[in-house]
Design a protein around this motif. Structure first.
Motif, PDB file in Angstrom:
ATOM      1  N   GLU A  87       0.834  -1.191   0.000  1.00 47.36           N
ATOM      2  CA  GLU A  87       0.000   0.000   0.000  1.00 47.36           C
ATOM      3  C   GLU A  87       0.876   1.250   0.000  1.00 47.36           C
ATOM      4  O   GLU A  87       1.832   1.344   0.773  1.00 47.36           O
ATOM      5  CB  GLU A  87      -0.901   0.053   1.236  1.00 47.36           C
ATOM      6  CG  GLU A  87      -1.964  -1.017   1.300  1.00 47.36           C
ATOM      7  CD  GLU A  87      -2.824  -0.879   2.545  1.00 47.36           C
ATOM      8  OE1 GLU A  87      -2.613   0.088   3.312  1.00 47.36           O
ATOM      9  OE2 GLU A  87      -3.693  -1.742   2.760  1.00 47.36           O
ATOM     10  N   ILE A 103      -2.898   3.516  -3.519  1.00 47.38           N
ATOM     11  CA  ILE A 103      -2.599   2.407  -4.422  1.00 47.38           C
ATOM     12  C   ILE A 103      -2.330   1.172  -3.567  1.00 47.38           C
ATOM     13  O   ILE A 103      -1.506   1.217  -2.647  1.00 47.38           O
ATOM     14  CB  ILE A 103      -1.363   2.692  -5.304  1.00 47.38           C
ATOM     15  CG1 ILE A 103      -1.586   3.935  -6.167  1.00 47.38           C
ATOM     16  CG2 ILE A 103      -1.037   1.491  -6.178  1.00 47.38           C
ATOM     17  CD1 ILE A 103      -0.339   4.368  -6.916  1.00 47.38           C
ATOM     18  N   MET A 121      -4.187  -4.824  -9.230  1.00 45.89           N
ATOM     19  CA  MET A 121      -4.541  -3.684  -8.406  1.00 45.89           C
ATOM     20  C   MET A 121      -5.739  -4.051  -7.544  1.00 45.89           C
ATOM     21  O   MET A 121      -6.831  -4.278  -8.065  1.00 45.89           O
ATOM     22  CB  MET A 121      -4.884  -2.471  -9.278  1.00 45.89           C
ATOM     23  CG  MET A 121      -3.699  -1.816  -9.921  1.00 45.89           C
ATOM     24  SD  MET A 121      -2.705  -0.893  -8.733  1.00 45.89           S
ATOM     25  CE  MET A 121      -1.603  -0.036  -9.867  1.00 45.89           C
ATOM     26  N   VAL A 124      -7.304   1.277  -6.135  1.00 47.81           N
ATOM     27  CA  VAL A 124      -6.566   2.466  -6.552  1.00 47.81           C
ATOM     28  C   VAL A 124      -7.570   3.600  -6.719  1.00 47.81           C
ATOM     29  O   VAL A 124      -8.536   3.478  -7.463  1.00 47.81           O
ATOM     30  CB  VAL A 124      -5.763   2.219  -7.858  1.00 47.81           C
ATOM     31  CG1 VAL A 124      -6.648   1.688  -8.978  1.00 47.81           C
ATOM     32  CG2 VAL A 124      -5.021   3.470  -8.283  1.00 47.81           C
TER      33      VAL A 124
END
Length: 327
Positions: A87, A103, A121, A124
């Protein structure tokens, strides 16, 4: 020539040579001042200023090893996987409010010989004041303590506005829904709205959602209260029919009690009942126990086991053992 004349002549020669060397001397440039990383305590612990800016950065995540197990027919008896989560959070104050960038990247290895390793991901998004946009877990993802409940949760591209007060929070969110994987199919929209209120040691969440594609919706209430040496939580859901946000049952109720036995040891029993499970006309229920143990700072063990019973189907159990190092 006497000794005195010799000494005076030598001194004059040395002075001349020294003067010539001084004229040709190279002067080293002074080193540039070093800018050390400064701690940023404006947004909580773990943040530091990016050198040369007023933006604060925080890096965190976890490393997880987990073994899942079940005796459900048709499923693997057990399966192990390893996951890494990274993170990165950036924050700064602006004239329009707090500016956030988030993110979270997952790298997961199930079995390296079957090609199931992947990076993706997980979340995000960006947020300025109350406005939030990106791909992130929705409000349905908030569950109750323990690992027994099944009360929704997904992620999608969304845009939201969130108002946060001292004891009251409200938000509305528009979601992009991709329910079909058929090439050429159109995307659709979903709408979520939530109200959260705190009353001392208790809080309540009221969440409603509508799937414009299915033209169906669902509502959920979640209550939490500090009771004795632990936290009692309960959630109830009603869905009009199968929809993107909740399709587990027409209605369901779940409860858990997180009993904090010691500073490091928590025991959480939980139970959930489903009416019209998966809109099949059957009833079902699920009960289990979760145990959390903090081995040391940043390192924890979680063990859970759950029993499942559905009308017209075989009973089965499932659970997992998890080791996790968080930072």
């Amino acid at each position: 020539m006497n000794i005195k004349s010799l000494l005076l002549g030598s001194a004059a020669a040395l002075a001349a040579v020294s003067g010539a060397q001084a004229a040709d001397a190279i002067i080293a440039a002074e080193p540039e001042p070093m800018e050390y990383v400064r701690v940023c305590d404006a947004f909580g612990t773990g943040y530091f200023y990016i050198p040369g800016t007023e933006t604060c950065l925080k890096v965190g995540g976890y490393v997880r090893f987990q073994v899942n197990a079940t005796n459900l027919d048709g499923a693997r008896d057990w399966n192990a996987f390893t996951r890494g989560r990274l993170e990165v959070v950036s924050k700064s104050d602006t004239e329009l409010g707090e500016l956030t960038g988030f993110i979270a990247i997952h790298g997961q290895s199930d079995n390296q010989f079957t090609g199931e390793d992947n990076f993706y991901m997980d979340e995000v998004y960006l947020q300025l004041g109350g406005f939030k946009a990106g791909n992130y877990l929705n409000w349905w993802d908030k569950g109750i303590n323990g690992e027994t409940d099944q009360i929704g949760g997904s992620r999608q591209n969304s845009i939201a506005y969130i108002y946060t007060g001292d004891a009251f929070t409200a938000g509305i969110q528009l979601d992009e829904i991709q329910e079909s994987v058929v090439p050429g199919s159109d995307n659709d929209l979903g709408l979520e709205a939530i109200v959260t209120a705190s009353f001392g040691a208790a809080s309540i969440d009221l969440l409603g959602s509508y799937d414009f594609d299915a033209e169906e919706g669902a509502i959920r209430a979640l209550v939490s209260a500090e009771v004795g040496p632990g936290t009692l939580q309960a959630a109830g859901i009603w869905a009009s029919d199968v929809n993107y946000y909740y399709s587990g049952a027409e209605w369901t109720i779940a409860a858990s009690y997180a009993f904090k036995a010691t500073e490091k040891f928590t025991i959480t029993p939980g139970v959930q009942y489903f009416d019209n499970f998966l809109f099949s006309g059957d009833d079902a229920w699920r009960a289990g126990l979760t145990v959390d143990y903090a081995v040391t700072e940043g390192m924890a063990v979680k063990v859970t086991a759950n029993y499942n019973d559905r009308d017209g189907a075989d009973e089965f159990w499932d659970g997992f053992v998890r080791l996790q190092r968080s930072f």
